[in-house]
Write an enzyme that holds these catalytic residues in place. Structure first.
Site, PDB file in Angstrom:
ATOM      1  N   LYS A   8      59.531 138.202  28.364  1.00 38.15           N
ATOM      2  CA  LYS A   8      60.201 137.132  27.614  1.00 38.15           C
ATOM      3  C   LYS A   8      60.827 136.131  28.577  1.00 38.15           C
ATOM      4  O   LYS A   8      62.035 136.164  28.826  1.00 38.15           O
ATOM      5  CB  LYS A   8      61.232 137.740  26.658  1.00 38.15           C
ATOM      6  N   ARG A  43      64.797 125.263  47.547  1.00 41.92           N
ATOM      7  CA  ARG A  43      63.613 125.490  46.711  1.00 41.92           C
ATOM      8  C   ARG A  43      62.496 126.083  47.549  1.00 41.92           C
ATOM      9  O   ARG A  43      62.160 125.541  48.607  1.00 41.92           O
ATOM     10  CB  ARG A  43      63.139 124.168  46.087  1.00 41.92           C
TER      11      ARG A  43
END
Ligand code: PMP
Length: 286
Positions: A150, A101
């Site tokens: 989107k 991460r």
């Protein structure tokens, strides 16, 4: 129901599909998506969805994993393997799994993650709600500023749907600076006489594929189109209101924050647009 889903080129029973916990789609909503309707086993407005997918990926500096004909082949395979007649094909592309991460984007050679699944909705085009219309509430638009991309950051729209449900309504319209932006998962319109009014495209709303088709068909049917923002008060005093999306098509709106629109029944313009849109959607489906 056990579906066959698509993950990075493989077609698998849904229970066998796996995505890494380090996938940036999961950790950061670093992902874009498309939802294409299927009517009679064929894909509605497929070219439009491919164009918008390419645009969303480009805006996030992500590489498009497939050319349009590759996407079409995958969508058709999903329709066939799931024997889908009426419903939707959901597609998501994430920035992939860098193995850890980190806020910074991973190296560009990190492979994107591609996931598709189907949702069966028998009678999708005959939704009973189209005959009675939706009631909507309005809530402040607290989303981020690039709503034209989107992305899968859908928490606030989800909260909006829950607020609508708690108020006994069907959906919520977002407002910003006193004006309506769009619905939680659809574009918003009002009708005055022969004129359709809807917010112009920009970074503050999603560029609906259904919006583009409906405005084109409305112009062909000699209706007038005005692309500008409108207030809740103007909407409450309009002759009609409606929303558009790939899965709701053209859906009449009959009340806003408890105020009845027009007669309180779906109006003739929304009904006509729904009919001509569905005719064209079926005709041009692939
Ligand atoms: N606005 C938002 C916020 C949406 O989520 C959607 C549905 N994807 C739309 C508009 C309608 O877009 P489309 O007609 O392409 O489904």
């Amino acid at each position: 129901m056990s579906r066959i889903v698509h993950v990075n080129g493989a077609y698998l029973p849904e229970a066998n599909a796996m995505i890494s916990v380090f996938d940036r789609g999961f950790l950061m909503a670093d992902a874009v998506y498309e939802v294409t309707s299927v009517l009679g086993g064929r894909l509605v407005d497929f070219a439009g969805h491919c164009r918008r997918l390419a645009r969303s990926l480009d805006a996030l500096e992500m590489t498009n994993p497939h050319p349009d004909d590759g996407w079409l082949a995958i969508h058709r395979e999903m329709v066939a393997r799931n024997a889908l007649e009426d419903g939707m094909v959901y597609l998501q592309v994430t920035r992939g799994n860098p193995g850890d991460r980190d806020f910074a984007y991973p190296a560009p050679e990190t492979a994107p993650t591609v996931v598709l699944f189907t949702q069966s909705k028998p009678g999708l085009a005959d939704a009973p709600a189209a005959r009675t219309g939706w009631q909507v509430i309005t809530i402040p638009d607290l989303r981020w500023g690039r709503r034209d991309i989107k992305t899968t950051q859908l928490l606030y729209p989800s909260m909006g749907k829950m607020m609508a449900r708690a108020a006994g309504a069907d959906d919520a319209w977002f407002t910003e600076d006193g004006q309506v932006t769009e619905g939680t998962s659809n574009n918003a319109y009002i009708v005055r006489g022969n004129r359709i009014i809807t917010r112009a495209l920009g970074q503050d709303i999603l560029h609906g594929i259904t919006r583009a088709a409906v405005l084109r068909l409305a112009a062909e049917a000699q209706m007038e189109i005005e692309e500008r923002p409108f207030t809740i008060t103007e909407a409450q005093g309009a002759d009609e209101a409606f929303v558009t999306s790939a899965s709701a098509f053209v859906m009449p709106v009959v009340s806003i924050d408890g105020t009845r629109i027009g007669t309180g029944r779906p109006g003739p313009v929304a009904a006509r647009l729904r009919e001509i849109y569905l005719d064209e959607a079926r005709r041009s489906a692939v």
